[in-house]
Motif scaffolding. Structure first.
Motif, PDB file in Angstrom:
ATOM      1  N   VAL A 104       8.102  -4.010  11.661  1.00 57.11           N
ATOM      2  CA  VAL A 104       7.063  -3.999  10.618  1.00 57.11           C
ATOM      3  C   VAL A 104       5.954  -3.079  11.079  1.00 57.11           C
ATOM      4  O   VAL A 104       5.605  -3.050  12.275  1.00 57.11           O
ATOM      5  N   THR A 105       5.404  -2.312  10.176  1.00 58.15           N
ATOM      6  CA  THR A 105       4.354  -1.369  10.521  1.00 58.15           C
ATOM      7  C   THR A 105       3.163  -2.104  11.116  1.00 58.15           C
ATOM      8  O   THR A 105       2.656  -3.076  10.532  1.00 58.15           O
ATOM      9  N   ASP A 124      -1.105  -7.606   4.287  1.00 61.53           N
ATOM     10  CA  ASP A 124       0.156  -7.079   3.741  1.00 61.53           C
ATOM     11  C   ASP A 124       0.556  -5.851   4.536  1.00 61.53           C
ATOM     12  O   ASP A 124      -0.290  -5.080   5.006  1.00 61.53           O
ATOM     13  N   SER A 125       1.872  -5.665   4.677  1.00 57.97           N
ATOM     14  CA  SER A 125       2.389  -4.480   5.363  1.00 57.97           C
ATOM     15  C   SER A 125       3.772  -4.177   4.795  1.00 57.97           C
ATOM     16  O   SER A 125       4.181  -4.791   3.774  1.00 57.97           O
ATOM     17  N   THR A 126       4.489  -3.263   5.456  1.00 64.47           N
ATOM     18  CA  THR A 126       5.822  -2.887   4.996  1.00 64.47           C
ATOM     19  C   THR A 126       6.749  -2.756   6.200  1.00 64.47           C
ATOM     20  O   THR A 126       6.322  -2.497   7.330  1.00 64.47           O
ATOM     21  N   THR A 127       8.036  -2.922   5.930  1.00 64.20           N
ATOM     22  CA  THR A 127       9.047  -2.673   6.946  1.00 64.20           C
ATOM     23  C   THR A 127       9.328  -1.178   7.013  1.00 64.20           C
ATOM     24  O   THR A 127       8.740  -0.387   6.248  1.00 64.20           O
ATOM     25  N   GLY A 130      10.314   0.298   3.807  1.00 61.91           N
ATOM     26  CA  GLY A 130       9.338   0.231   2.722  1.00 61.91           C
ATOM     27  C   GLY A 130       9.268  -1.083   1.994  1.00 61.91           C
ATOM     28  O   GLY A 130       8.557  -1.195   0.986  1.00 61.91           O
ATOM     29  N   ALA A 131       9.981  -2.110   2.462  1.00 63.04           N
ATOM     30  CA  ALA A 131       9.931  -3.415   1.789  1.00 63.04           C
ATOM     31  C   ALA A 131       8.606  -4.091   2.109  1.00 63.04           C
ATOM     32  O   ALA A 131       8.210  -4.143   3.276  1.00 63.04           O
ATOM     33  N   PRO A 132       7.900  -4.628   1.109  1.00 62.79           N
ATOM     34  CA  PRO A 132       6.610  -5.272   1.364  1.00 62.79           C
ATOM     35  C   PRO A 132       6.789  -6.616   2.071  1.00 62.79           C
ATOM     36  O   PRO A 132       7.722  -7.376   1.772  1.00 62.79           O
ATOM     37  N   VAL A 133       5.883  -6.888   3.015  1.00 66.68           N
ATOM     38  CA  VAL A 133       5.919  -8.153   3.736  1.00 66.68           C
ATOM     39  C   VAL A 133       4.493  -8.659   3.897  1.00 66.68           C
ATOM     40  O   VAL A 133       3.523  -7.911   3.752  1.00 66.68           O
ATOM     41  N   SER A 154       6.321 -12.144  10.141  1.00 71.22           N
ATOM     42  CA  SER A 154       6.281 -11.550   8.794  1.00 71.22           C
ATOM     43  C   SER A 154       7.324 -12.191   7.902  1.00 71.22           C
ATOM     44  O   SER A 154       8.422 -12.540   8.373  1.00 71.22           O
ATOM     45  N   PRO A 156       9.087 -11.525   3.912  1.00 72.06           N
ATOM     46  CA  PRO A 156       9.163 -10.589   2.779  1.00 72.06           C
ATOM     47  C   PRO A 156       8.435 -11.150   1.557  1.00 72.06           C
ATOM     48  O   PRO A 156       8.481 -12.351   1.275  1.00 72.06           O
TER      49      PRO A 156
END
Length: 471
Positions: A104-105, A124-127, A130-133, A154, A156
């Motif tokens: 995860v970013t 909030d972040s993304t993998t 680009g999937a939001p988590v 995290s 999803p």
């Protein structure tokens, strides 16, 4: 005016009401649906945050992540995270990811937690794909020594998004059904509520087309439609009464004009035939004929003047009212009455009395009352005129009087007693008097006088002293 507004104004009223109801319901349903969706999203996000805060990273996952970093292995490209993604964050921003998780970013707040400048981070972040988590980062003890490591857990957001999408579809469907139902209900309500208006419209169109003023609309209840129906019925009744009075006035006027016109025509024809044939009329016959013509012309002029006075509607407001001295107006009317009855004795007793009235109209009414007294008084008789200190004006003559069965008719238009038909007059004088006094708030009554004759009693509200004038 915009084209849409113009188009709306051309639609029937029931269609506009149905559209307004549908629009109002649509706005209300849309507002409720959006509010419900936002509240649901906030609730789901709050539950997810609580779940992340209450979730501790499994020691095996943390050990695996640290081991992969120690061996210099890259983060896995794909993984089945199970309940959540777990990674260890270093104070330089690097991350260590177990083989069962996805990377995860890392954000600045995560690094701040690793450096110890921030207690926890929730964002909030993304993998990597680009999937939001939703990420929760905090420091946790690890190993037998209990050393602290920074762990990010995290989950999803897809599970929330899918639920919200299903809810949005459901709310959209319910809102659409509600709007359609509201439009149908609005159209039904408009048709039901405007049914009396349709009846009123048909009635007005019928009256306009046929001039049938006898039509009445059933008025039940106390709502606005019932009040409008009753007002329409009152209006048509008033118009019918006015038309009947107008027709009766024209018929009565034609009847009254026919007699003097016929007599006048006969006399004029006699004079014309005398001129055409050269056979002169005897001087005494010619003098009598000319006197008859003059009397008939005077009667016609008087009748036309009375008709002009009476032609104004009964509801027409009088001229400007002002405070006038009734005793002064009576004296002015008496001067004119004396000219009409020079052989009569007029006895006068007047007390001051002030009223609110139109001076010219009031004087005409009093002159008509005095004319009647003069006309029906025998030669050499007396006419008694008195104005009491309480404002009652009485005019008493010593004529033949009015029979009791004829008193209820004396104020009707063109009504004349059979005994008075040979005398000049149109039968309009007392009708004009009654209307003039009614406009000033007064009244008149005729009654037999003791010893013969008639007493006319006039009462007008007022005072014995004039009101003070304002500077």
């Amino acid at each position: 005016m915009t084209p849409l507004a113009h188009r709306l104004r051309t639609l029937p009223l029931r269609s506009r009401l149905a559209m307004l109801v549908a629009v109002a319901v649509a706005v209300a349903v849309a507002a409720a649906a959006v509010t419900c969706w936002l509240l649901t999203r906030a609730q789901l996000e709050a539950e997810l945050d609580n779940s992340l805060r209450n979730t501790s990273a499994p020691a095996g996952l943390v050990q695996g992540a640290l081991g992969r970093c120690a061996l210099g292995q890259s983060p896995p490209e794909t993984a089945d995270p199970g309940f959540a993604y777990v990674q260890v964050v270093a104070d330089n921003g690097n991350r260590c990811v177990d083989a069962s998780s996805q990377p995860v970013t890392v954000q600045a707040s995560d690094v701040a937690v690793a450096r110890g400048t921030q207690q926890e981070a929730l964002h909030d972040s993304t993998t990597e794909d680009g999937a939001p988590v939703r990420v929760h980062t905090q420091r946790e003890p690890f190993g037998p020594a209990g050393s602290l490591v920074t762990v990010s857990v995290s989950r999803p957001l897809g599970e929330i998004d899918s639920s919200l999408n299903r809810l949005a579809l459901l709310l959209t469907a319910v809102a659409g059904i509600g709007v359609i139902g509201a439009g149908a209900a609005g159209l039904w309500i408009a048709r039901t509520g405007l049914r009396p208006v349709d009846g009123l419209t048909r009635a007005v169109e019928h009256v306009a087309r046929t001039e049938d003023l006898s039509l009445r609309i059933p008025a039940e209840g106390e709502d606005e439609i019932a009040r409008l129906s009753r007002s329409f019925n009152s209006m048509t009744a008033a118009l019918a009464s006015s038309r009947d009075r107008q027709a009766r006035l024209i018929a009565d006027a034609g009847h009254e004009l026919r007699t003097p016109l016929t007599s006048l025509r006969t006399n004029v024809e006699l004079l014309a035939r005398s001129e055409e044939t050269g056979r002169a009329l005897p001087p005494e016959d010619r003098t009598a004929l000319m006197a008859s013509v003059k009397a008939q012309m005077t009667e016609l002029a008087s009748l036309i003047g009375d008709l002009q006075e009476l032609s104004r509607p009964d509801a027409l407001a009088p001229g400007p009212l002002q405070v006038v001295a009734l005793h002064t107006i009576v004296e002015s009317a008496l001067e004119r009455a004396r000219l009409r009855g020079p052989d009569l004795t007029i006895e006068v007793a007047l007390h001051p009395w002030y009223v609110r009235a139109e001076p010219a109209a009031l004087e005409r009414a009093l002159v008509n009352v005095l004319d009647n007294a003069v006309k029906f008084s025998p030669p050499g008789a007396a006419v008694e005129v008195a104005l009491s200190s309480r404002g009652e004006l009485t005019v008493r003559d010593h004529g033949p009087g009015i029979p009791a069965d004829e008193l209820p008719h004396v104020f009707e238009r063109f009504w004349r007693s059979p005994s008075a038909r040979a005398l000049p007059g149109s039968g309009l004088g007392l009708s004009i008097v009654a209307r003039t006094l009614q406009q000033t708030g007064g009244e008149i009554a005729l009654s037999p006088a003791a010893g013969g004759g008639t007493v006319a009693s006039i009462r007008i509200p007022g005072a014995s002293t004039p009101p003070p004038t304002t500077p």
